[in-house]
Design an enzyme around this catalytic site. Structure first.
Site, PDB file in Angstrom:
ATOM      1  N   HIS A 127       0.869  -1.170   0.000  1.00 54.35           N
ATOM      2  CA  HIS A 127       0.000   0.000   0.000  1.00 54.35           C
ATOM      3  C   HIS A 127       0.910   1.226   0.000  1.00 54.35           C
ATOM      4  O   HIS A 127       2.077   1.134   0.379  1.00 54.35           O
ATOM      5  CB  HIS A 127      -0.869  -0.038   1.269  1.00 54.35           C
ATOM      6  CG  HIS A 127      -1.962   0.969   1.284  1.00 54.35           C
ATOM      7  ND1 HIS A 127      -1.762   2.267   1.702  1.00 54.35           N
ATOM      8  CD2 HIS A 127      -3.268   0.870   0.956  1.00 54.35           C
ATOM      9  CE1 HIS A 127      -2.903   2.930   1.632  1.00 54.35           C
ATOM     10  NE2 HIS A 127      -3.836   2.105   1.171  1.00 54.35           N
ATOM     11  N   TYR A 128       0.398   2.381  -0.382  1.00 51.72           N
ATOM     12  CA  TYR A 128       1.247   3.566  -0.420  1.00 51.72           C
ATOM     13  C   TYR A 128       1.594   4.090   0.971  1.00 51.72           C
ATOM     14  O   TYR A 128       2.518   4.879   1.138  1.00 51.72           O
ATOM     15  CB  TYR A 128       0.610   4.687  -1.258  1.00 51.72           C
ATOM     16  CG  TYR A 128      -0.655   5.268  -0.671  1.00 51.72           C
ATOM     17  CD1 TYR A 128      -0.606   6.303   0.256  1.00 51.72           C
ATOM     18  CD2 TYR A 128      -1.904   4.788  -1.047  1.00 51.72           C
ATOM     19  CE1 TYR A 128      -1.771   6.834   0.796  1.00 51.72           C
ATOM     20  CE2 TYR A 128      -3.068   5.311  -0.524  1.00 51.72           C
ATOM     21  CZ  TYR A 128      -2.994   6.335   0.401  1.00 51.72           C
ATOM     22  OH  TYR A 128      -4.144   6.861   0.931  1.00 51.72           O
TER      23      TYR A 128
END
Length: 180
Positions: A127-128
C-alpha cells in the site's frame, strides 16, 4: 492464508544510504496479523554482488557487514536482485493481497527508496502508506523519554534480527505509550 489485515514487515541491508549509488545486499520479511503476532517468516536472502561493488562500501558498512558475516554471505550467494525480489513476492502472495499492507519497519522510508530504485515490483506490492516504528520512537523521545529508553535494541544489522526488533519495539510502544 491471505488476509488484507495482515502486515508486511521488511528490512534491507545495503552497501550505503544512497539508492542511486548503493545496492541491497540482504533482505528479509515477516508477516504479522494486525495484533503483531508473527504468522510467517519469509526468506532471508543475501544478494550476490561483485567484490568491486562491495569495495565501494564506506568504513561503517565494511566493518558492520564484515563483522556480522554478511559480506561473506553476499560473496557466496548466487541469488540476484531479480531472484530475491521474485522469491519475496511469491512468499507475500500467500499472506497478503497486493496493495493492502503498508510497508512496515524502522526508518522504513529508506528501505522504500531502495525498493523503488532496485525492486519496483516489490515496492508496488505494498500500500502507499508506511507503518514506521521510528515515528513512535521520535514521539516517545519528546513526550515520554522513559518509555523510549526502556526499550533496548541489539542492533546486529542483520535483516531478520532487525525486523524482529522492530516488531518487538512496536509491541513495547503499544503497551507502554499508546493509550486506548
Amino acid at each position: 492464508m491471505q488476509n488484507p489485515q495482515n502486515l508486511i514487515w521488511i528490512d534491507l541491508e545495503m552497501t550505503g544510504l544512497d539508492p542511486e549509488n548503493d545496492v541491497i545486499i540482504e533482505m528479509a520479511t515477516i508477516v504479522t496479523d494486525s495484533d503483531l503476532n508473527t504468522l510467517a517468516e519469509g526468506p532471508v536472502i543475501a544478494i550476490h554482488h561483485s567484490d568491486e561493488v562491495l569495495a565501494r562500501m564506506d568504513e561503517w558498512n565494511t566493518r558492520t557487514h564484515g563483522n556480522s558475516g554478511l559480506t561473506q554471505r553476499v560473496r557466496e550467494s548466487r541469488v540476484s536482485m531479480a531472484e530475491a525480489e521474485a522469491e519475496t513476492i511469491a512468499f507475500l502472495e500467500q499472506w497478503v493481497p497486493k496493495g493492502k499492507s503498508p510497508i512496515c519497519g524502522n526508518s522504513i522510508c529508506q528501505d522504500r527508496r531502495f525498493l523503488y530504485t532496485h525492486m519496483k515490483a516489490l515496492e508496488s506490492y505494498f500500500h502507499y502508506r508506511n507503518l514506521d516504528v521510528s515515528t513512535l520512537k521520535e514521539l516517545a523521545a519528546r513526550w515520554a523519554p522513559d518509555v523510549r529508553d526502556s526499550f533496548k535494541k541489539g542492533s546486529t544489522h542483520l535483516a531478520l534480527d532487525d525486523i524482529r526488533e522492530s516488531i518487538a519495539e512496536l509491541q513495547h510502544y503499544r503497551k507502554h505509550f499508546i493509550k486506548f
